[in-house]
Design a protein around this motif. Structure first.
Motif, short mmCIF file in Angstrom:
data_model
loop_
_atom_site.label_atom_id
_atom_site.label_comp_id
_atom_site.label_asym_id
_atom_site.label_seq_id
_atom_site.Cartn_x
_atom_site.Cartn_y
_atom_site.Cartn_z
N PHE A 163 0.82 -1.22 0.00
CA PHE A 163 0.00 0.00 0.00
C PHE A 163 0.85 1.26 0.00
CE2 PHE A 163 -3.30 -2.97 0.94
CZ PHE A 163 -4.43 -2.38 0.41
N CYS A 164 2.13 1.14 0.41
CA CYS A 164 3.02 2.30 0.34
C CYS A 164 3.04 2.86 -1.08
CB CYS A 164 4.42 1.92 0.80
SG CYS A 164 5.08 0.45 -0.02
N VAL A 181 7.29 1.52 8.39
CA VAL A 181 8.70 1.50 8.01
C VAL A 181 9.18 2.95 7.84
CG1 VAL A 181 10.31 0.80 6.18
CG2 VAL A 181 8.44 -0.74 6.87
#
Ligand code: FAD
Ligand code: SF4
Length: 501
Positions: A53-54, A115
């Motif tokens: 999804f990033c 992250v």
């Protein structure tokens, strides 16, 4: 194969910022470089999700899981190539982007910590410089076609690099005395040292891009001349029309300024000191605009306001208040209002907020108060509520809540109203829409042979969107000029950030 347990073994960690007393005594970047060990550890937290999804959060389509894994395994050269495949200037976004990719990271779900994508990005970008000093990649052959790019912000520069590498002759026209758009004189050095822009410009120059500074298109060169000299024109003039508050009593007092006036003056001083030409911060007409020893009031809650705060502290302000119309946001995502993976409305603490000053929420200025000589001495504020009715913002002051805050310098950082009204627009036959932006067709043309990208097209936005639009507009220009093959087009003109509604 990425480490499936990395995020269980390691917590999210960022490098320590330089101590406040040290960093406010200079203009250098707040973050020191992170050690390789920390970055490899943090990259290990990426799960290489089946559906990353990033990617949806980032308009550039950065290949985030790929380069996270390359960093984890120490393959820095491949990581640099992977990052540059989608982003011309990761050293800018890695330092400055608010990171919608991190808001969309799957590890952000359920109270986990995403992250540190942006930190990994900047370390890869800096590794590229350290390794080969941004090796130029000139085109192997010229197409014989020529493009004028008007405006040298991230949108114009990304487009210029893409077009030059595709073999077109590119000239960038910039009215300022230096290249970079808001990166150069808008954003302070403590967020982006200008050496990073200069290194990229050396690469673009070696790739054949020509730069003409001090040239205001529409004034020094006409649209007609530009059209005659070039086969296509890209307008990337930004959205620099600052919102004002002319109806507030006392707006005309001395000491009440647009935030950009303060930032540009301060950044010019830093640039001049670097060139060995120290000078006081002044407006173009010579009026001093320096926060030293002053009570500063900043009106607004965004990037621009935070940058003014950091500048005021470095200039030695006696005290700083930052006023926000809206109530204090929550510290965590409200899943009902902004569900993951959308961009959440949360309290954003920039490094500048660590450095001092007082934030006051849910207040509006009622008057800039005169000291009797035409100079501001205070702002009179009231507590307010804000509601949206039929799309209109209704601000209501609470009776009896008024008070004064001392102010010798007031900075308006209340947003931008689109691209400036300037002669270039009429000469090219384009007009501002209701948001002050320039509309384009699906192929990025505002009018035949004249393309538009970046804040000028989107309205005041982010560097990552400016680069994405610059790349996409370059792809459209390449097609228009009959170029061979396709250039990458990460967004179309209608693309919007991820939103729940
Ligand atoms: C103070 C401040 C801080 C910000 N901080 C961040 C941040 O931390 N992170 C982030 O992602 N975004 C940030 N932004 C937003 C970001 O800077 C912009 O979205 C981005 O720079 C837009 O790029 P652009 O290329 O479209 O336009 P700009 O960067 O605005 O560049 C436009 C250029 O066009 C030139 N120009 C205009 N008219 C003419 C003409 N007629 N002839 C020649 N040249 C012309 C201008 O001089 C300017 O150099 C910030 C914005 C401001 C104001
Ligand atoms: S969403 Fe987060 S964990 Fe998943 S691939 Fe992207 S960066 Fe890695």
């Amino acid at each position: 194969m990425p480490d499936p347990n990395g995020f269980l073994r390691y917590d999210r960690r960022l490098p320590a910022r330089r101590p406040v007393p040290v960093r406010i005594s200079d203009w250098r970047e707040v973050y020191p470089p992170a050690g390789e060990e920390l970055i490899r550890e943090q990259a290990t937290r990426c799960m290489d999700c089946g559906i990353p999804f990033c990617h949806d959060g980032c308009p550039l389509g950065n290949r985030i899981p790929d380069w996270n894994d390359l960093v984890r395994t120490g393959n820095w050269d491949a990581a640099v190539d992977s990052l540059h495949a989608t982003n011309n200037f990761p050293e800018f976004t890695g330092r400055l982007c608010p990171a919608p990719c991190e808001a969309a990271c799957v590890l952000g779900l359920g109270g986990q910590q995403p992250v540190t994508i942006k930190q990994v990005e900047v370390e890869i970008a800096d590794a590229a410089v350290a390794r080969d000093g941004l090796r130029p990649r000139p085109a192997s052959a010229s197409t014989g076609r020529s493009v004028a790019v008007v405006g040298s912000g991230p949108a114009g520069l990304a487009a210029a690099q893409q077009l030059a590498r595709a073999g077109h002759t590119v000239t960038v026209y910039e009215r300022d005395d230096a290249i970079g758009g808001l990166l150069r004189y808008g954003i302070p050095d403590f967020k982006l040292e200008k050496q990073h822009i200069d290194k990229r410009l050396a690469q673009l120059t070696a790739e054949g891009v020509r730069f003409r500074t001090g040239v205001e298109v529409g004034v020094d060169v006409t649209a007609e001349q530009l059209r005659a000299e070039h086969d296509a024109v890209l307008l990337a003039c930004g959205a620099l029309q600052g919102r004002d508050t002319p109806e507030t009593p006392g707006r005309a007092l001395r000491g009440v300024h647009q935030a950009m006036a303060h930032l540009v003056a301060a950044n010019r001083v830093v640039a001049a000191a670097g060139d060995g030409k120290p000078a006081p911060a002044t407006l173009p007409d010579g009026t001093p605009i320096d926060a030293a020893g002053k009570h500063v009031v900043i009106i607004g809650g965004g990037d621009t306001a935070a940058d003014c705060l950091g500048v005021a502290h470095r200039q030695g302000a006696a005290g700083v208040h930052q006023l926000d119309l809206y109530p204090e946001p929550p510290t965590e995502r409200d899943a009902a209002r902004d569900p993951w993976p959308t961009w959440p409305w949360v309290l954003r603490n920039y490094p500048a907020h660590e450095e001092g000053g007082e934030r006051v929420f849910a207040v509006a200025v009622q008057e800039f108060v005169d000291d009797g000589t035409g100079q501001v001495r205070a702002v009179r504020i009231a507590e307010v509520t804000v509601e949206k009715v039929d799309g209109r913002r209704i601000v209501t002051a609470l009776p009896g809540s008024e008070r004064e805050i001392p102010a010798d310098l007031v900075l308006l950082a209340i947003g931008f109203e689109g691209t400036e009204e300037q002669p270039l627009l009429a000469q090219f036959g384009v007009t501002r829409n209701g948001r002050g932006a320039i509309d384009s067709r699906p192929d990025w043309q505002a009018t035949d042979g004249v393309f538009v990208a970046g804040d000028m097209h989107r309205g005041a936005s982010l560097i990552v969107w400016a680069i994405a639009e610059g790349r996409a507009a370059a792809a459209a220009i390449h097609t228009y000029l009959g170029g061979v093959g396709d250039l990458p087009a990460p967004v179309d003109p209608a693309r919007q950030p991820l939103a729940a509604r």
